[in-house]
Design a protein around this motif. Structure first.
Motif, short mmCIF file in Angstrom:
data_model
loop_
_atom_site.label_atom_id
_atom_site.label_comp_id
_atom_site.label_asym_id
_atom_site.label_seq_id
_atom_site.Cartn_x
_atom_site.Cartn_y
_atom_site.Cartn_z
N ASP A 237 0.86 -1.18 0.00
CA ASP A 237 0.00 0.00 0.00
C ASP A 237 0.90 1.23 0.00
O ASP A 237 1.60 1.51 0.98
N LEU A 238 0.89 1.98 -1.11
CA LEU A 238 1.73 3.17 -1.21
C LEU A 238 1.15 4.33 -0.42
O LEU A 238 1.88 5.21 0.04
N ALA A 239 -0.16 4.36 -0.29
CA ALA A 239 -0.87 5.37 0.49
C ALA A 239 -2.19 4.73 0.93
O ALA A 239 -2.45 3.57 0.65
N LYS A 240 -3.01 5.51 1.59
CA LYS A 240 -4.26 4.98 2.13
C LYS A 240 -5.13 4.34 1.06
O LYS A 240 -5.72 3.28 1.27
N ASN A 241 -5.21 4.96 -0.11
CA ASN A 241 -6.08 4.46 -1.18
C ASN A 241 -5.31 4.07 -2.44
O ASN A 241 -5.90 3.99 -3.53
N ILE A 242 -4.01 3.84 -2.31
CA ILE A 242 -3.18 3.50 -3.47
C ILE A 242 -2.41 2.22 -3.17
O ILE A 242 -1.71 2.14 -2.15
N SER A 243 -2.53 1.23 -4.04
CA SER A 243 -1.85 -0.04 -3.83
C SER A 243 -1.07 -0.43 -5.08
O SER A 243 -1.46 -0.10 -6.20
N LYS B 227 -15.64 3.46 -2.01
CA LYS B 227 -15.80 2.03 -1.73
C LYS B 227 -15.95 1.20 -3.00
O LYS B 227 -15.47 0.04 -3.06
N TYR B 228 -16.59 1.73 -4.03
CA TYR B 228 -16.89 0.94 -5.21
C TYR B 228 -16.30 1.49 -6.51
O TYR B 228 -16.41 0.83 -7.55
N ILE B 229 -15.72 2.66 -6.48
CA ILE B 229 -15.17 3.26 -7.69
C ILE B 229 -13.65 3.36 -7.56
O ILE B 229 -13.13 3.79 -6.53
N GLY B 230 -12.95 2.92 -8.60
CA GLY B 230 -11.50 2.96 -8.55
C GLY B 230 -10.89 3.14 -9.93
O GLY B 230 -11.54 2.99 -10.96
N VAL B 231 -9.62 3.48 -9.94
CA VAL B 231 -8.83 3.61 -11.15
C VAL B 231 -7.72 2.57 -11.10
O VAL B 231 -7.06 2.41 -10.07
N SER B 232 -7.54 1.84 -12.18
CA SER B 232 -6.49 0.83 -12.22
C SER B 232 -5.61 1.05 -13.44
O SER B 232 -6.08 1.43 -14.51
N TYR B 233 -4.31 0.82 -13.24
CA TYR B 233 -3.35 0.91 -14.35
C TYR B 233 -2.51 -0.36 -14.34
O TYR B 233 -1.92 -0.72 -13.32
N PHE C 198 9.54 -11.62 -17.58
CA PHE C 198 8.10 -11.45 -17.43
C PHE C 198 7.90 -10.50 -16.25
O PHE C 198 8.20 -10.82 -15.11
N TRP C 199 7.38 -9.28 -16.54
CA TRP C 199 7.22 -8.26 -15.50
C TRP C 199 5.80 -7.73 -15.59
O TRP C 199 5.39 -7.17 -16.62
N THR C 200 5.04 -7.89 -14.54
CA THR C 200 3.64 -7.44 -14.52
C THR C 200 3.41 -6.53 -13.33
O THR C 200 3.92 -6.79 -12.21
N ASN C 201 2.65 -5.46 -13.54
CA ASN C 201 2.40 -4.46 -12.51
C ASN C 201 0.94 -4.03 -12.53
O ASN C 201 0.38 -3.81 -13.60
N THR C 202 0.36 -3.90 -11.35
CA THR C 202 -0.99 -3.37 -11.21
C THR C 202 -0.98 -2.28 -10.16
O THR C 202 -0.61 -2.52 -9.01
N LEU C 203 -1.37 -1.08 -10.57
CA LEU C 203 -1.44 0.07 -9.66
C LEU C 203 -2.90 0.44 -9.50
O LEU C 203 -3.59 0.71 -10.49
N GLY C 204 -3.40 0.42 -8.27
CA GLY C 204 -4.81 0.71 -8.01
C GLY C 204 -5.01 1.96 -7.19
O GLY C 204 -4.33 2.16 -6.18
N PHE C 205 -5.94 2.82 -7.63
CA PHE C 205 -6.32 4.03 -6.91
C PHE C 205 -7.79 3.90 -6.53
O PHE C 205 -8.65 3.83 -7.42
N LYS C 206 -8.10 3.87 -5.28
CA LYS C 206 -9.48 3.71 -4.85
C LYS C 206 -10.09 5.09 -4.58
O LYS C 206 -9.65 5.82 -3.69
#
Length: 312
Positions: free
Chosen positions: A233-239, A271-277, A260-268
Motif C-alpha cells: 500500500d503506497l498510500a491509504k487508497n493506493i496499492s 468504496k466501489y469506484i476505482g482507477v487501475s493501471y 516477465f514483468w507485470t504491474n498493477t497500480l490501483g487508486f481507490k
C-alpha cells in the motif's frame, strides 16, 4: 525616507529568510528523528484476499470533423486473489491472477486486448531462528496461459498466434526464498524445469514458439530462475502489486534472459469506484513474429481503466 524604507525592507527580508531557514532546519531534524515504518510480519494461519476491477468505456460520433470512431465500446475485467498460510516454520503462498478484456469499434470490429490466467503456488520451510530468520528452503509451481484465441492483425487475413494452452508455461522450481516481511520476497533457483506447451488442437502454431519438432506437444527447458514480488500500500487508497520473473535457459542461449514483468497500480476513489493501471513487459527470445518469422522482441502492454472495484 527612501533609505529608511530600504533598510526596513532589507531587515524584513532577512528576518523572513532566517525564519524560513530555521523552519526548514527544524523540519529536516524532525524528519531525521522519525522512526522508519516497518512492513508487517506475516500472520499465523490463513491470510486471504484480493481485488476485482470491472472497467467499461463507450464512445460515439456523427459527422465529427476532426475524425472519430462512429462507435466504440470496451470492457476489461481483472481479478487478483491470494491465499497465504503460515504456521511455525511453514509458509505456503498461493496467488491467482485472471485478466480479460475486449474492445469493439466500427473500423476494426471486435478484438480482445487482454487475456491471462496466472496461477502460482509456493511452499517454504523457514531456516534458523523462527523469530529472526528471513530465509526459507522453498519450491514453487507456476502455470501461465490464456482463455481464448489470439490473432495477429498486421497480416491479411488475420492469423491465429495463440489460444488456450497454446502456449502454456509450466514451471517447477526448487530454491531459496528470502522473505523479510509480508510485502516483499525474492526467490532464487539455480536449477529450474520449464515446459512450453502447445496442445494438439493448436499444433499449427507450434512453429511460433521454437518447436523444432512440431509433432511434440511440449518443449522442456532447464535453467536458472528468479522471481521477486511486491505487494504494498503506497498510500491509504493506493496499492501496488508487482512481480518480476527472470529465466535463463541453459540449453539454448543462456545469455538471453526471458523476462516477465507485470504491474498493477490501483487508486481507490471510494468504496466501489476505482482507477487501475496495468503495465506488462515480456521478453522471450524463442517467440517468433507471425508476419516476418523473425524474433518477436520485447512485448509491451498497458491498460488504464476507471470503473467498479471491490477489495475482499
Amino acid at each position: 525616507m527612501m533609505k529608511q524604507l530600504l533598510f526596513t525592507a532589507i531587515v524584513a527580508i532577512g528576518a523572513a529568510t532566517t525564519f524560513a531557514q530555521d523552519a526548514e532546519v527544524k523540519r529536516l531534524k524532525d524528519e531525521s528523528n522519525k522512526t522508519i515504518k516497518k512492513e508487517p510480519e506475516q500472520k499465523e494461519g490463513w491470510t486471504k484476499g484480493g481485488v476485482f476491477n470491472l472497467n467499461l468505456s463507450q464512445g460515439a460520433s456523427k459527422n465529427w470533423a476532426a475524425g472519430a470512431e462512429k462507435f466504440s465500446f470496451s470492457v476489461n475485467a481483472l481479478a487478483n486473489t491470494f491465499a497465504y498460510y503460515k504456521k511455525g516454520r511453514n509458509a505456503w503462498d498461493n496467488t491467482l491472477n485472471v485478466q480479460y478484456g475486449i474492445v469493439n469499434a466500427t473500423s476494426i470490429g471486435t478484438r480482445k486486448n487482454d487475456d491471462r490466467i496466472d496461477l502460482l503456488s509456493r511452499y517454504g520451510y523457514q531456516l534458523g531462528d523462527t523469530a529472526k530468520s528471513r530465509w526459507y528452503v522453498s519450491a514453487l509451481v507456476n502455470l501461465r496461459t490464456q482463455m481464448t484465441t489470439g490473432y495477429n492483425y498486421t497480416v491479411e487475413p488475420k492469423e491465429k498466434n495463440s489460444n488456450f494452452f497454446a502456449p502454456a508455461y509450466l514451471l517447477v522450481s526448487p530454491g531459496i526464498l528470502y522473505k523479510p516481511n509480508a510485502a516483499f520476497d525474492v526467490f532464487l533457483s539455480p536449477v529450474t524445469s520449464r515446459w512450453v506447451i502447445v496442445n494438439a488442437a493448436n499444433k499449427d502454431i507450434r512453429r511460433l514458439f521454437n518447436f523444432t519438432d512440431t509433432t511434440k506437444g511440449s518443449i522442456n527447458e532447464i535453467g536458472a530462475f528468479l522471481t521477486a514480488n511486491l505487494k504494498k500500500d503506497l498510500a491509504k487508497n493506493i496499492s501496488l502489486t508487482s512481480r518480476l520473473d527472470l529465466f535463463s535457459n541453459y540449453k539454448n542461449n543462456p545469455q538471453n534472459i526471458d523476462v516477465f514483468w507485470t504491474n498493477t497500480l490501483g487508486f481507490k476513489v471510494n468504496k466501489y469506484i476505482g482507477v487501475s493501471y496495468n503495465f506488462d513487459l515480456i521478453y522471450d527470445h524463442d517467440v517468433k513474429n507471425v508476419k516476418t518469422g523473425g524474433l518477436l522482441g520485447t512485448q509491451l502492454k498497458s491498460l488504464l481503466g476507471i470503473g467498479f472495484t471491490a477489495t475482499f
